[in-house]
Design a protein around this motif. Sequence first.
Motif, short mmCIF file in Angstrom:
data_model
loop_
_atom_site.label_atom_id
_atom_site.label_comp_id
_atom_site.label_asym_id
_atom_site.label_seq_id
_atom_site.Cartn_x
_atom_site.Cartn_y
_atom_site.Cartn_z
N GLN A 1 15.48 -0.11 -11.41
CA GLN A 1 14.95 1.10 -10.78
C GLN A 1 16.05 1.96 -10.19
O GLN A 1 15.86 3.16 -10.02
CB GLN A 1 14.02 0.71 -9.62
N MET B 1 0.81 -1.23 0.00
CA MET B 1 0.00 0.00 0.00
C MET B 1 0.84 1.27 0.00
O MET B 1 0.33 2.34 0.34
CB MET B 1 -0.96 0.02 1.20
N PHE B 2 2.12 1.18 -0.40
CA PHE B 2 2.94 2.38 -0.49
C PHE B 2 2.92 2.88 -1.94
O PHE B 2 3.40 2.19 -2.84
CB PHE B 2 4.37 2.08 -0.05
N ASN B 3 2.34 4.05 -2.15
CA ASN B 3 2.29 4.62 -3.50
C ASN B 3 3.58 5.38 -3.79
O ASN B 3 4.09 6.09 -2.92
CB ASN B 3 1.09 5.55 -3.64
N TYR B 4 4.06 5.23 -5.01
CA TYR B 4 5.37 5.80 -5.32
C TYR B 4 5.49 6.07 -6.80
O TYR B 4 5.05 5.28 -7.63
CB TYR B 4 6.45 4.78 -4.91
N SER B 5 6.09 7.20 -7.16
CA SER B 5 6.45 7.41 -8.57
C SER B 5 7.71 8.23 -8.70
O SER B 5 7.97 9.13 -7.89
CB SER B 5 5.31 8.08 -9.34
N GLN B 6 8.52 7.88 -9.67
CA GLN B 6 9.68 8.72 -10.03
C GLN B 6 9.65 8.89 -11.53
O GLN B 6 9.46 7.95 -12.29
CB GLN B 6 11.01 8.08 -9.58
N GLU B 7 9.77 10.16 -11.96
CA GLU B 7 9.71 10.44 -13.38
C GLU B 7 10.81 11.41 -13.75
O GLU B 7 10.88 12.52 -13.22
CB GLU B 7 8.33 11.03 -13.73
N PHE B 8 11.69 10.96 -14.65
CA PHE B 8 12.81 11.81 -15.06
C PHE B 8 12.42 12.69 -16.24
O PHE B 8 11.69 12.26 -17.14
CB PHE B 8 14.01 10.94 -15.44
N HIS C 1 13.78 -4.20 -9.83
CA HIS C 1 14.29 -3.52 -8.65
C HIS C 1 15.70 -2.97 -8.88
O HIS C 1 16.03 -1.85 -8.51
CB HIS C 1 14.30 -4.53 -7.50
N MET D 1 17.43 7.79 -14.76
CA MET D 1 16.51 7.91 -15.89
C MET D 1 15.52 6.76 -15.99
O MET D 1 14.96 6.52 -17.06
CB MET D 1 17.27 8.05 -17.23
N PHE D 2 15.32 6.02 -14.89
CA PHE D 2 14.32 4.95 -14.91
C PHE D 2 13.01 5.50 -14.33
O PHE D 2 12.95 5.86 -13.16
CB PHE D 2 14.82 3.76 -14.10
N ASN D 3 11.98 5.56 -15.16
CA ASN D 3 10.68 6.04 -14.69
C ASN D 3 9.89 4.90 -14.08
O ASN D 3 9.90 3.78 -14.61
CB ASN D 3 9.90 6.65 -15.85
N TYR D 4 9.23 5.19 -12.98
CA TYR D 4 8.57 4.12 -12.25
C TYR D 4 7.40 4.67 -11.45
O TYR D 4 7.48 5.74 -10.88
CB TYR D 4 9.59 3.49 -11.29
N SER D 5 6.31 3.93 -11.41
CA SER D 5 5.24 4.28 -10.47
C SER D 5 4.51 3.03 -9.99
O SER D 5 4.33 2.07 -10.74
CB SER D 5 4.24 5.25 -11.09
N GLN D 6 4.13 3.04 -8.74
CA GLN D 6 3.26 2.00 -8.20
C GLN D 6 2.15 2.68 -7.43
O GLN D 6 2.39 3.60 -6.65
CB GLN D 6 4.03 1.02 -7.30
N GLU D 7 0.90 2.30 -7.74
CA GLU D 7 -0.23 2.94 -7.09
C GLU D 7 -1.23 1.88 -6.64
O GLU D 7 -1.73 1.12 -7.46
CB GLU D 7 -0.89 3.92 -8.06
N PHE D 8 -1.48 1.85 -5.35
CA PHE D 8 -2.40 0.85 -4.80
C PHE D 8 -3.83 1.38 -4.81
O PHE D 8 -4.06 2.56 -4.55
CB PHE D 8 -2.00 0.49 -3.37
N LEU D 9 -4.78 0.51 -5.10
CA LEU D 9 -6.19 0.86 -4.94
C LEU D 9 -6.54 0.79 -3.46
O LEU D 9 -5.91 0.07 -2.70
CB LEU D 9 -7.08 -0.15 -5.68
#
Lengths: 452, 452
Positions: free
Chosen positions: B172, A176-183, B169, B176-184
């Motif tokens: 990441q 349940m940890f929301n996270y984003s990184q965008e370059f 992992h 320059m690695f774009n990443y997102s995780q989003e929980f409902l």
Amino acid sequence: MQTPKKIAVVGSGLVGSLLAIYLRRAGHTVHIYDRSPDIRQIQFSGRSINLAMSTRGWKALDGVGVGDSVREIAIPMDKRAIHLVDKLNFQNYGQEGESIYSISRGDLNRRMIDLAEQAGAEFFFEQKIWDVTLSEATLHIGETERGAWEEKKYDIVFGADGAFSRIRHRMQRQSMFNYSQEFLNIGYKELNIPANPDGSHKLDKNSFHIWPRGEYMLIALSNLDGSFTCTLFMPFEGENSFALLENRKDVELFFEKNFPDSIDVIPKLAEDFFKNPTSTLVTMKCYPWTYKDKIALIGDACHAIVPFYGQGMNAGFEDISILSEMMEEYGDDWEMIFSEYEKSRKPNADAIAELSYRNFMEMSSKTADDKFLLQKKIEKWFSDKHPDKWIPLYSRVTFSDRPYTEALAIGDDQNAIMEEVLKTENIEAVWESKEIENKILTLLHEKEAVKN
Amino acid sequence: MQTPKKIAVVGSGLVGSLLAIYLRRAGHTVHIYDRSPDIRQIQFSGRSINLAMSTRGWKALDGVGVGDSVREIAIPMDKRAIHLVDKLNFQNYGQEGESIYSISRGDLNRRMIDLAEQAGAEFFFEQKIWDVTLSEATLHIGETERGAWEEKKYDIVFGADGAFSRIRHRMQRQSMFNYSQEFLNIGYKELNIPANPDGSHKLDKNSFHIWPRGEYMLIALSNLDGSFTCTLFMPFEGENSFALLENRKDVELFFEKNFPDSIDVIPKLAEDFFKNPTSTLVTMKCYPWTYKDKIALIGDACHAIVPFYGQGMNAGFEDISILSEMMEEYGDDWEMIFSEYEKSRKPNADAIAELSYRNFMEMSSKTADDKFLLQKKIEKWFSDKHPDKWIPLYSRVTFSDRPYTEALAIGDDQNAIMEEVLKTENIEAVWESKEIENKILTLLHEKEAVKN
């Protein structure tokens, strides 16, 4: 007064140091860890953009009485100096007397560490934190990631360890940890304008200098020693890009063509260009920011933003102001302090991330655009007539401590209004008229009506 | 034919196993690693949603001739059975003869591993990969994260290790690695409808059963042994939530009130409810998916989506179809294969992520909404008249292998058109008319005109 706790702050940067002062004032034991050597003992350079301290930053510093010590190393900038290829324009940032302040990151960090030490915080440099046990507020410290680690238990751990935070890294692995990184596809490189032989500045030191060129730009901010720290922002690849500047000749030709008035003032251009790294720009968002009453992230560790609004440090310092308010309100209930802190700050962190992202276009393109400059002129003219009805977005962000979310929302309304106004026939000629004034008043009234 | 390579696939799930078959057919040596025991030796259960295989999945399976083997364990579902509190409605998924196929995840995974072994892939179970050296395609394997590790070098490593991929992992941590995780904020729990004593199904086995209740819903998909795997989707907290169902009594009352016709068929309701975990739902996006000619992510490891379109496995299998096309096109140029693969798949992965996210509302709320059911009826009626002009979104996603991006774009156009159509006065009475047919044709024509 709170019950004294044993608190670790991970990261001896600007936010970590100021946070330590606040925690000491509240009576806590504070240990600050950093994986790097003491910045006061080494040369700091090569990938820094000078800082622009503004209202939110000063408020946090003054809150523990260290603002004046920082003012000693700050240079006020009351305007932009916009270097077009063939002329130089100036644009005031705010009202008479309103300035942002240029500070060298290295100078400020050294000063902040001195101040934190004076406040009784204890620093541990070259101590690498590899992991944290969230439920126990225990740090795992060692020479290497795979080597032996030592454990240090605290009551509370703050992660003030920046965009690539190790403390957050552990939280990321929770469910349940929301996270984003965008370059961004734009990188930056530090360059330097040295002082004149007599120690004076080669350009106006009270201006924020910009060379706006559309998809790339150069900026320069003054330092106390007469030099300027310059930053070139440019795409990594494409028509005008770092990829195409492969040798000294490429760099020199590029600057001669595109930044002609910079040539004389950047003597070591090619040398610095190839010595200094090309750095990346990232927007990082996450949630939650805290874990029970044990762990809290602060500053870049929970909301890293791109630098185009000059608000990264200011937003981080404002985190501390809000945390401090919560500490006063909720006393020893750290779970409540942390929960209210993250709930209050998260929407504002998202808002300044959005504003900062958008502002690259404003700085690099719009400051060279006649329509945009006209818009700013009309806004200023109207705002002077009706200061209660129109505070420009830049001022809301920079010269105010009202929430960033409010600035973003009102800024969008104002832009929609100005878009309408700029459609007026022959607006270049008629803008200073009762008609336009009334049009803006009507549009403002409509926006208000929609909300109520 | 490609030059044989030594290839590691990390993850022995559905995508890893099928990928291994494709790689074996292309002549490569294939080692598959998994941190878990061989699923064929253990009981698999407790947090699974039954799979719905559709066109994209079958295409990938048939591409290496294993479709028929999987058809043996699949049950066609040609319609939704919509359990309202007081009645039962049915809604066909597609045209006559079009079905999606219910398959138990465990059954399919065991079958896929058998098939991959028969194809000559070698499996290594209970082998924990903790890290990968990207530039050397070297796996680091060991009992524990902090213990001793062994190195295994390959020519190429595929990360098919799911939403929490260890291979990703490491990527990441690259710049320059774009990443997102989003929980409902919605979790899910597995429940079970057992077979009748004679082995028959208690509900229609050829229907996808839904109990839509707005912010929560129950679904049931049939298994070969006469049972159904049920899944309850519900918010973690709030008015109707997992948080409020604290004991047997709470659960039983909740189901009696909200799913009255489920009571008789779920005998071990409370027992399963508290035995099975409440699982989370995450959307994960990242980019890039590959590293030079060494590393590639595939399936959930690079695009984990929520399950509401039944496309997670199908999208992962389609990754393999596209990768295979690139292997045929670019031969031994693996850097080109990987680069074209990720460029081709990324927009489609984003599109199905968006469609899946939106579809929770469709399943849980709209299937119980008269206006929505009318829209579906009108779409079907118009589509029967003009099959070349109107393929419904669900069919584009489920019964087609055209790009997901296309389905998303056309689906948005269709929705805008139907919104207009539903505004027609007395639409409930007049929908089956020449007037409405012409209105849709005109609106379609306008959409076309805008594009050209």
